[in-house]
Scaffold this motif. Structure first.
Motif, mmCIF file in Angstrom:
data_model
loop_
_atom_site.group_PDB
_atom_site.id
_atom_site.type_symbol
_atom_site.label_atom_id
_atom_site.label_comp_id
_atom_site.label_asym_id
_atom_site.label_seq_id
_atom_site.Cartn_x
_atom_site.Cartn_y
_atom_site.Cartn_z
ATOM 1 N N PHE A 73 0.826 -1.208 0.000
ATOM 2 C CA PHE A 73 0.000 0.000 0.000
ATOM 3 C C PHE A 73 0.863 1.262 0.000
ATOM 4 C CE2 PHE A 73 -2.930 2.994 2.386
ATOM 5 C CZ PHE A 73 -3.777 3.218 1.309
ATOM 6 N N ILE A 74 1.922 1.270 0.787
ATOM 7 C CA ILE A 74 2.818 2.431 0.794
ATOM 8 C C ILE A 74 3.523 2.552 -0.554
ATOM 9 C CG2 ILE A 74 4.868 3.456 1.841
ATOM 10 C CD1 ILE A 74 4.039 2.338 4.495
ATOM 11 N N ALA A 75 3.925 1.426 -1.134
ATOM 12 C CA ALA A 75 4.554 1.472 -2.463
ATOM 13 C C ALA A 75 3.589 2.036 -3.498
ATOM 14 C CB ALA A 75 5.021 0.078 -2.870
ATOM 15 N N PHE A 76 2.323 1.652 -3.413
ATOM 16 C CA PHE A 76 1.309 2.215 -4.313
ATOM 17 C C PHE A 76 1.215 3.729 -4.143
ATOM 18 C CE2 PHE A 76 -2.957 4.019 -4.007
ATOM 19 C CZ PHE A 76 -3.285 4.099 -5.359
ATOM 20 N N LEU A 77 1.132 4.191 -2.891
ATOM 21 C CA LEU A 77 1.007 5.630 -2.639
ATOM 22 C C LEU A 77 2.203 6.398 -3.189
ATOM 23 C CD1 LEU A 77 -0.355 5.602 1.047
ATOM 24 C CD2 LEU A 77 -1.655 6.076 -1.046
ATOM 25 N N GLU A 78 3.401 5.848 -3.013
ATOM 26 C CA GLU A 78 4.606 6.514 -3.511
ATOM 27 C C GLU A 78 4.659 6.488 -5.029
ATOM 28 O OE1 GLU A 78 7.442 8.265 -1.954
ATOM 29 O OE2 GLU A 78 5.575 8.485 -0.823
ATOM 30 N N ALA A 79 4.292 5.368 -5.627
ATOM 31 C CA ALA A 79 4.289 5.270 -7.093
ATOM 32 C C ALA A 79 3.339 6.294 -7.695
ATOM 33 C CB ALA A 79 3.901 3.854 -7.512
ATOM 34 N N ALA A 101 -7.461 -7.769 7.872
ATOM 35 C CA ALA A 101 -6.721 -6.605 7.383
ATOM 36 C C ALA A 101 -7.501 -5.304 7.511
ATOM 37 C CB ALA A 101 -6.312 -6.824 5.929
ATOM 38 N N LYS A 102 -8.828 -5.374 7.405
ATOM 39 C CA LYS A 102 -9.624 -4.146 7.448
ATOM 40 C C LYS A 102 -9.510 -3.422 8.786
ATOM 41 C CE LYS A 102 -14.001 -6.425 8.695
ATOM 42 N NZ LYS A 102 -15.375 -6.737 8.223
ATOM 43 N N PHE A 103 -9.121 -4.152 9.828
ATOM 44 C CA PHE A 103 -8.973 -3.528 11.143
ATOM 45 C C PHE A 103 -7.609 -2.853 11.329
ATOM 46 C CE2 PHE A 103 -12.171 -6.886 11.988
ATOM 47 C CZ PHE A 103 -13.207 -6.068 12.410
ATOM 48 N N MET A 104 -6.714 -2.993 10.343
ATOM 49 C CA MET A 104 -5.386 -2.382 10.465
ATOM 50 C C MET A 104 -5.444 -0.865 10.307
ATOM 51 S SD MET A 104 -3.980 -5.188 11.053
ATOM 52 C CE MET A 104 -2.324 -4.615 11.297
ATOM 53 N N LYS A 105 -6.412 -0.366 9.518
ATOM 54 C CA LYS A 105 -6.643 1.070 9.334
ATOM 55 C C LYS A 105 -5.401 1.813 8.819
ATOM 56 C CE LYS A 105 -10.420 1.228 12.658
ATOM 57 N NZ LYS A 105 -11.410 1.037 11.594
ATOM 58 N N TYR A 106 -4.689 1.189 7.885
ATOM 59 C CA TYR A 106 -3.517 1.845 7.314
ATOM 60 C C TYR A 106 -3.849 3.089 6.484
ATOM 61 C CZ TYR A 106 -0.672 -2.072 8.915
ATOM 62 O OH TYR A 106 -0.026 -3.011 9.687
ATOM 63 N N PRO A 107 -4.958 3.124 5.743
ATOM 64 C CA PRO A 107 -5.264 4.369 5.028
ATOM 65 C C PRO A 107 -5.361 5.571 5.959
ATOM 66 C CG PRO A 107 -6.560 2.579 4.135
ATOM 67 C CD PRO A 107 -5.886 2.040 5.364
ATOM 68 N N GLU A 108 -5.947 5.387 7.130
ATOM 69 C CA GLU A 108 -6.025 6.482 8.104
ATOM 70 C C GLU A 108 -4.644 6.834 8.619
ATOM 71 O OE1 GLU A 108 -8.817 5.657 11.205
ATOM 72 O OE2 GLU A 108 -10.399 5.045 9.812
ATOM 73 N N ALA A 109 -3.845 5.820 8.970
ATOM 74 C CA ALA A 109 -2.516 6.065 9.527
ATOM 75 C C ALA A 109 -1.618 6.792 8.538
ATOM 76 C CB ALA A 109 -1.876 4.740 9.941
ATOM 77 N N LEU A 110 -1.835 6.570 7.247
ATOM 78 C CA LEU A 110 -1.016 7.190 6.207
ATOM 79 C C LEU A 110 -1.660 8.440 5.628
ATOM 80 C CD1 LEU A 110 0.037 3.826 4.617
ATOM 81 C CD2 LEU A 110 1.652 5.572 5.404
ATOM 82 N N LEU A 111 -2.705 8.919 6.283
ATOM 83 C CA LEU A 111 -3.433 10.116 5.842
ATOM 84 C C LEU A 111 -3.902 9.960 4.404
ATOM 85 C CD1 LEU A 111 -1.135 12.864 7.433
ATOM 86 C CD2 LEU A 111 -3.112 11.706 8.439
ATOM 87 N N ALA A 112 -4.383 8.761 4.104
ATOM 88 C CA ALA A 112 -4.847 8.459 2.752
ATOM 89 C C ALA A 112 -6.192 7.739 2.818
ATOM 90 C CB ALA A 112 -3.823 7.594 2.032
ATOM 91 N N LYS A 113 -7.082 8.290 3.644
ATOM 92 C CA LYS A 113 -8.388 7.656 3.830
ATOM 93 C C LYS A 113 -9.136 7.520 2.508
ATOM 94 C CE LYS A 113 -11.537 6.416 7.071
ATOM 95 N NZ LYS A 113 -12.445 5.587 6.283
#
Length: 228
Positions: A73-79, A101-113
């Motif tokens: 997901f971070i690689a996608f955001l950077e790309a 995985a849905k409970f990880m909330k990475y989009p929120e943590a990466l300010l990419a909701k």
């Protein structure tokens, strides 16, 4: 092994989450900060490193341990941010299902909701099928053991994010790193959070040139290996 183990979601030091395996006392990402570790090791010292001074029409990335999908997901955001096309292959023997995985909330943590649908697609896309996430990012997830990898001269970059050598030493051997060396193109790079001497020596044994670099929060060093 992981398939039978209890999984708990914990909050790491940077506020992002990871999965903890209490029976092994092991996490999918650093308890000192899951997002910070991923950015430091795999993006800053891997993805951005290979792009310095060199143009790639497409960057081919192999991830060893797709896990929670954080690195992808971070690689996608950077790309997307730098408009760099990426073909991403994530290998995982024991997939984390979307219901976890849905409970990880990475989009929120990466300010990419607003990219939450992308994170969901990373997990819900079919295994063994090429899937276009966006114009800059294509992914194939492969359900296989690392020892089964047979790629040759295919990748520019390897994200080596297996469970630590303390709990799975068989994943950090010269036999495995020979497969990584074979999978990389000339001047290809492997990055990992580990800095163990035994890991560095295993990499050197198969021909990698290995650098010790400052590690992410909570770790003094990490390793970057280059195929020459």
């Amino acid at each position: 092994m992981q398939q039978k183990l209890k999984r708990e979601i914990i909050t790491t030091a940077d506020g992002s989450t990871t999965i903890h395996l209490p029976e092994l006392n092991e996490q999918y990402h650093s308890k000192h900060g899951a997002v910070n570790e991923a950015k430091h090791v795999f993006i800053n010292n891997g993805f951005h490193h290979i792009l310095k001074g060199q143009h790639y029409e497409i960057v081919d990335i192999l991830e060893i341990g797709f896990g929670t999908g954080l690195n992808a997901f971070i690689a996608f955001l950077e790309a997307e941010r730098i408009n760099q096309k990426v073909h991403y292959v994530g290998v995982e023997a024991y997939p984390v299902v979307w219901e976890e995985a849905k409970f990880m909330k990475y989009p929120e943590a990466l300010l990419a909701k607003e990219k939450e649908a992308v994170f969901k697609s990373l997990h819900q896309s079919e295994w063994e099928i090429l899937f276009e996430i966006a114009s800059t990012f294509v992914i194939t997830k492969r359900k296989q053991f690392f020892i089964e990898i047979q790629d040759e001269d295919r990748f520019d970059l390897v994200f080596f994010d297996a469970f630590g050598a303390r709990v799975q030493p068989e994943l950090w051997t010269a036999e495995i790193f020979q497969k990584m060396y074979n999978a990389l193109r000339a001047k290809g790079v492997l990055v990992t959070y580990s800095a163990k001497g035994s890991v560095r020596r295993a990499m050197q044994e198969v021909g990698f040139v290995v650098e010790r670099l400052p590690g992410p929060p909570g770790k003094r060093e990490m390793l970057r290996a280059t195929k020459v």
